[in-house]
Write a protein that holds these residues in place. Structure first.
Motif, mmCIF file in Angstrom:
data_model
loop_
_atom_site.group_PDB
_atom_site.id
_atom_site.type_symbol
_atom_site.label_atom_id
_atom_site.label_comp_id
_atom_site.label_asym_id
_atom_site.label_seq_id
_atom_site.Cartn_x
_atom_site.Cartn_y
_atom_site.Cartn_z
ATOM 1 N N VAL A 23 -1.062 2.003 1.992
ATOM 2 C CA VAL A 23 -0.344 2.880 1.054
ATOM 3 C C VAL A 23 -1.223 4.074 0.675
ATOM 4 C CG1 VAL A 23 0.874 3.003 -1.157
ATOM 5 C CG2 VAL A 23 0.908 0.873 0.177
ATOM 6 N N GLU A 24 -2.489 3.818 0.435
ATOM 7 C CA GLU A 24 -3.563 4.784 0.182
ATOM 8 C C GLU A 24 -3.549 5.363 -1.229
ATOM 9 O OE1 GLU A 24 -4.976 3.871 2.563
ATOM 10 O OE2 GLU A 24 -3.679 3.907 4.294
ATOM 11 N N THR A 25 -2.421 5.906 -1.692
ATOM 12 C CA THR A 25 -2.395 6.537 -3.014
ATOM 13 C C THR A 25 -1.016 6.399 -3.645
ATOM 14 O OG1 THR A 25 -2.623 8.643 -4.210
ATOM 15 C CG2 THR A 25 -1.914 8.769 -1.923
ATOM 16 N N GLY A 26 -1.021 6.297 -4.960
ATOM 17 C CA GLY A 26 0.239 6.228 -5.697
ATOM 18 C C GLY A 26 0.700 7.573 -6.198
ATOM 19 N N ALA B 108 -1.662 -4.894 0.646
ATOM 20 C CA ALA B 108 -1.511 -3.453 0.440
ATOM 21 C C ALA B 108 -2.881 -2.818 0.236
ATOM 22 C CB ALA B 108 -0.619 -3.174 -0.767
ATOM 23 N N SER B 109 -3.131 -1.732 0.973
ATOM 24 C CA SER B 109 -4.451 -1.095 0.941
ATOM 25 C C SER B 109 -4.371 0.297 0.329
ATOM 26 C CB SER B 109 -5.008 -1.010 2.367
ATOM 27 O OG SER B 109 -6.279 -0.399 2.378
ATOM 28 N N PHE B 110 -5.388 0.614 -0.485
ATOM 29 C CA PHE B 110 -5.451 1.907 -1.160
ATOM 30 C C PHE B 110 -6.834 2.520 -0.983
ATOM 31 C CE2 PHE B 110 -2.058 -0.367 -3.183
ATOM 32 C CZ PHE B 110 -1.119 0.593 -3.514
ATOM 33 N N MET B 111 -6.914 3.825 -1.164
ATOM 34 C CA MET B 111 -8.176 4.544 -1.131
ATOM 35 C C MET B 111 -8.285 5.389 -2.395
ATOM 36 S SD MET B 111 -8.123 5.720 2.887
ATOM 37 C CE MET B 111 -9.906 5.844 3.041
ATOM 38 N N TYR B 112 -9.507 5.627 -2.829
ATOM 39 C CA TYR B 112 -9.704 6.433 -4.032
ATOM 40 C C TYR B 112 -10.960 7.289 -3.880
ATOM 41 C CZ TYR B 112 -13.129 2.806 -5.267
ATOM 42 O OH TYR B 112 -14.190 1.940 -5.263
ATOM 43 N N GLY B 113 -11.007 8.360 -4.647
ATOM 44 C CA GLY B 113 -12.166 9.248 -4.604
ATOM 45 C C GLY B 113 -12.036 10.383 -3.606
ATOM 46 N N LEU C 298 -3.611 3.611 -9.664
ATOM 47 C CA LEU C 298 -3.954 2.368 -10.346
ATOM 48 C C LEU C 298 -2.713 1.693 -10.914
ATOM 49 C CD1 LEU C 298 -6.256 0.519 -11.141
ATOM 50 C CD2 LEU C 298 -6.588 1.891 -13.204
ATOM 51 N N ASN C 299 -1.804 2.477 -11.454
ATOM 52 C CA ASN C 299 -0.557 1.898 -11.963
ATOM 53 C C ASN C 299 0.265 1.283 -10.840
ATOM 54 O OD1 ASN C 299 -0.872 2.428 -14.728
ATOM 55 N ND2 ASN C 299 -0.129 4.529 -14.511
ATOM 56 N N LEU C 300 0.293 1.944 -9.677
ATOM 57 C CA LEU C 300 1.029 1.384 -8.549
ATOM 58 C C LEU C 300 0.385 0.087 -8.075
ATOM 59 C CD1 LEU C 300 3.196 1.451 -6.370
ATOM 60 C CD2 LEU C 300 1.725 2.997 -5.031
ATOM 61 N N MET D 157 4.343 -7.677 -9.169
ATOM 62 C CA MET D 157 5.541 -8.098 -8.441
ATOM 63 C C MET D 157 5.248 -9.215 -7.443
ATOM 64 S SD MET D 157 6.466 -5.185 -5.536
ATOM 65 C CE MET D 157 6.811 -3.892 -6.694
ATOM 66 N N GLY D 158 3.946 -9.579 -7.295
ATOM 67 C CA GLY D 158 3.616 -10.728 -6.471
ATOM 68 C C GLY D 158 2.931 -10.440 -5.156
ATOM 69 N N VAL D 159 2.451 -9.228 -4.966
ATOM 70 C CA VAL D 159 1.697 -8.924 -3.751
ATOM 71 C C VAL D 159 0.453 -9.795 -3.719
ATOM 72 C CG1 VAL D 159 0.319 -7.159 -2.585
ATOM 73 C CG2 VAL D 159 2.572 -6.587 -3.486
ATOM 74 N N GLN D 160 0.250 -10.464 -2.588
ATOM 75 C CA GLN D 160 -0.806 -11.466 -2.515
ATOM 76 C C GLN D 160 -2.200 -10.854 -2.530
ATOM 77 O OE1 GLN D 160 -1.719 -13.507 1.220
ATOM 78 N NE2 GLN D 160 -1.464 -15.468 0.188
ATOM 79 N N ARG D 161 -2.360 -9.722 -1.846
ATOM 80 C CA ARG D 161 -3.688 -9.136 -1.750
ATOM 81 C C ARG D 161 -3.590 -7.616 -1.834
ATOM 82 N NH1 ARG D 161 -7.924 -9.333 3.371
ATOM 83 N NH2 ARG D 161 -9.724 -8.498 2.262
ATOM 84 N N VAL D 162 -4.476 -7.037 -2.635
ATOM 85 C CA VAL D 162 -4.565 -5.585 -2.749
ATOM 86 C C VAL D 162 -6.008 -5.172 -2.489
ATOM 87 C CG1 VAL D 162 -4.401 -3.622 -4.299
ATOM 88 C CG2 VAL D 162 -2.644 -5.380 -4.359
ATOM 89 N N GLN D 163 -6.177 -4.192 -1.622
ATOM 90 C CA GLN D 163 -7.508 -3.660 -1.324
ATOM 91 C C GLN D 163 -7.634 -2.265 -1.904
ATOM 92 O OE1 GLN D 163 -8.265 -3.734 2.912
ATOM 93 N NE2 GLN D 163 -7.174 -5.659 3.184
ATOM 94 N N ALA D 164 -8.822 -1.935 -2.386
ATOM 95 C CA ALA D 164 -9.100 -0.580 -2.864
ATOM 96 C C ALA D 164 -10.455 -0.157 -2.307
ATOM 97 C CB ALA D 164 -9.108 -0.534 -4.382
ATOM 98 N N HIS D 165 -10.474 0.949 -1.591
ATOM 99 C CA HIS D 165 -11.681 1.392 -0.903
ATOM 100 C C HIS D 165 -12.041 2.812 -1.321
ATOM 101 C CE1 HIS D 165 -11.060 -2.068 1.679
ATOM 102 N NE2 HIS D 165 -9.881 -1.603 2.031
#
Length: 521
Positions: free
Chosen positions: A300-303, A336-341, A354-356, A363-371
């Motif tokens: 997803v990368e960004t909200g 779901a994977s996200f990136m920041y910075g 962050l809100n997303l 909502m029950g997403v099993q794993r979220v990554q933030a890189h």
């Protein structure tokens, strides 16, 4: 031995195997070349000492007595590879050193100039070029006209031949390369990785995949994939598969044909794949699940809608949430994977992200990554900001910190090791504790969700207070709440105390607080 392939596999599992090197080794073997593979875990690994790790891998090479050593190169371990290659060359100057893989290709010219102990770099897909090159080197008369070869000529000039043609769509691979995998790896594994295609047709500004694969989206022949699935189940009893492709679902018609064939043949497996939220719909997800889909990865990368446009990802946030929610409700496990910075990112943009992230967790997403965003050669992001990057030891969790401070050549060659460089921005500093914050949010989900709701969904306020508390802990301000030793960015031993402080700071009634109720682990 003629050729030894060294691959960065850290543990004896199929998920760690390097399929590309296995395929190339099998091609050589079928043409009468003696080959083997050395995986890092087969050496006497010492992950506490960089120099010992390098020396032990290099010493292990002695037992193979190869004429040629070939390395598969990723950006996260490129410094390890080059250090091992240099040590091998010092011990055995007669050994020919080859590099291949994405990081070697994307920095081929710079690498040869900076590291003269490297003899050749092979660029592009090597199925059609590996045997002509290797056979010519073994004959004592290297064929310097082979497509994709990069080398330094007798005048000291770097020469880079044209790239080989990409393998065609609907290609076949077979699976004879399993014979080159140690039995220990097979018996240790309950899940296998199967290549199902190559290339991504999209144009994200931060991703080097489009450069390496030339944005050429290809899918492997469906029958060839299914034959391999049946083979590993019949021979090894493995029926849990991770299908390897950047975006397996980019061609909706063919992914549906694949699923229909699995169902038709009554092949009972569980599988996972990577996707993109705007390449699937509800009907396709239902069919995929019927064919055995258990888990799906979405980048997803960004909200932030603004950042979606800037980084050229161009996902619709609401539609992305809808398809992810549909998957969760259907029982498909989502990662779901996200990136920041990002350099262009503002605090408001990241607040949307962050809100997303927390919406998805709720909502029950099993794993979220933030890189933390890194700057990879071959990307628009790197080209735009390469002159502003600095080396300070701060790296994305997509890379590794192991040994980077011991390798002076990293700081001297930012054009090769950009993944280990940082972009100086206030936002990146502010977000230095975002990963442990998210772990805390997941670990104590019920309570964190209540605090978030109390704050009207403003997760950024929660994060800033969390960061203040952790900094206070790091500076010795709290004796009863300590970080795990030597892991500044990792778990906090007493997360319950952090949660209690949240309730105190925001003046939330203590009767709302139930630290043991339905916590996620």
């Amino acid at each position: 031995m003629d050729v030894l392939f060294i691959v960065p596999s850290m543990s004896p599992y199929l998920l760690q195997e390097c399929r590309g090197s296995l395929e190339l080794a099998q091609i050589l073997k079928s043409n009468g070349v003696s080959v083997d593979l050395l995986r890092y875990w087969q050496a006497d690994l010492d992950l506490d000492c960089f120099s010992k790790l390098v020396t032990n891998i290099a010493k292990k090479v002695d037992s193979f007595n190869p004429r040629i050593v070939s390395f598969y190169c990723r950006c996260d371990v490129y410094h390890v590879i080059l250090s091992v290659a240099q040590t091998i060359k010092k011990r055995h100057p007669e050994i020919v050193i080859l590099l291949g893989g994405p990081q070697a290709e994307i920095s081929a010219r710079e690498t040869l100039k900076a590291f003269p102990f490297i003899d050749y770099i092979c660029c592009g897909e090597g199925e059609t070029t590996i045997f002509p090159l290797i056979s010519s080197i073994l004959s004592g008369h290297p064929n310097l006209s082979v497509d994709g070869l990069t080398y330094i000529n007798e005048n000291g000039v770097v020469v880079q031949n044209k790239l080989p043609n990409l393998i065609c769509d609907n290609y076949k691979m077979g699976f004879a390369c399993y014979q080159l995998i140690p039995h220990t790896v097979i018996t240790n594994s309950s899940q296998a990785v199967i290549e199902v295609g190559r290339g991504c047709p999209f144009n994200c500004s931060f991703c080097s995949s489009k450069t390496f694969w030339k944005r050429s989206f290809r899918l492997r022949n469906i029958d060839d994939i299914i034959d391999e699935v049946q083979y590993i189940y019949k021979i090894y009893g493995i029926k849990s598969i991770r299908f390897e492709h950047d975006i397996f679902t980019a061609d909706k018609k063919r992914i549906r044909a694949f699923c229909e064939k699995l169902i038709e043949k009554k092949i009972s497996i569980s599988w996972r794949c990577s996707s993109r939220a705007d390449t699937v719909d509800e009907d396709t997800i239902i069919l995929m699940q019927k064919a055995g889909l258990k888990g799906i990865f979405f980048g997803v990368e960004t909200g932030s809608e603004r950042m979606q446009s800037i980084i050229q990802k161009n996902l619709n946030i609401e539609k992305t949430k809808e398809i992810i929610n549909f998957c969760v409700n259907l029982g498909v496990k989502v990662n779901a994977s996200f990136m920041y910075g990002f350099p262009q990112e503002t605090e408001e943009d990241f607040s949307d992200t962050l809100n997303l992230i927390c919406d998805l967790i709720d909502m029950g997403v099993q794993r979220v990554q933030a890189h933390l965003v890194d700057f990879l050669q071959g990307t628009e992001l790197y080209e735009q900001y390469k002159d502003q990057l600095i080396f300070n030891g701060r790296v994305s969790n997509l890379a590794t910190q192991f040994g980077i401070l011991r390798c002076n050549y990293i700081q001297e060659n930012p054009q090769i090791f950009a993944a280990f460089f940082d972009y100086p921005s206030e936002l990146r500093l502010i977000l230095d504790y975002i990963e442990p914050f998210l772990r805390c949010y997941i670990r104590f989900h019920n309570n964190m969700r209540k605090i978030r709701a109390y704050l009207g969904g403003d997760t950024m306020i929660m994060y800033k207070r969390y960061r203040e508390m952790v900094i206070n802990i790091n500076e010795g301000g709290e004796e009863n709440v300590k970080l795990v030793p030597n892991k500044k960015y990792d778990y906090i031993e007493n997360d319950k105390e952090i949660i209690k402080k949240f309730y105190s700071i925001f003046n939330i009634s203590k009767n709302v607080f139930d630290i043991n109720a339905n916590q996620k682990t």
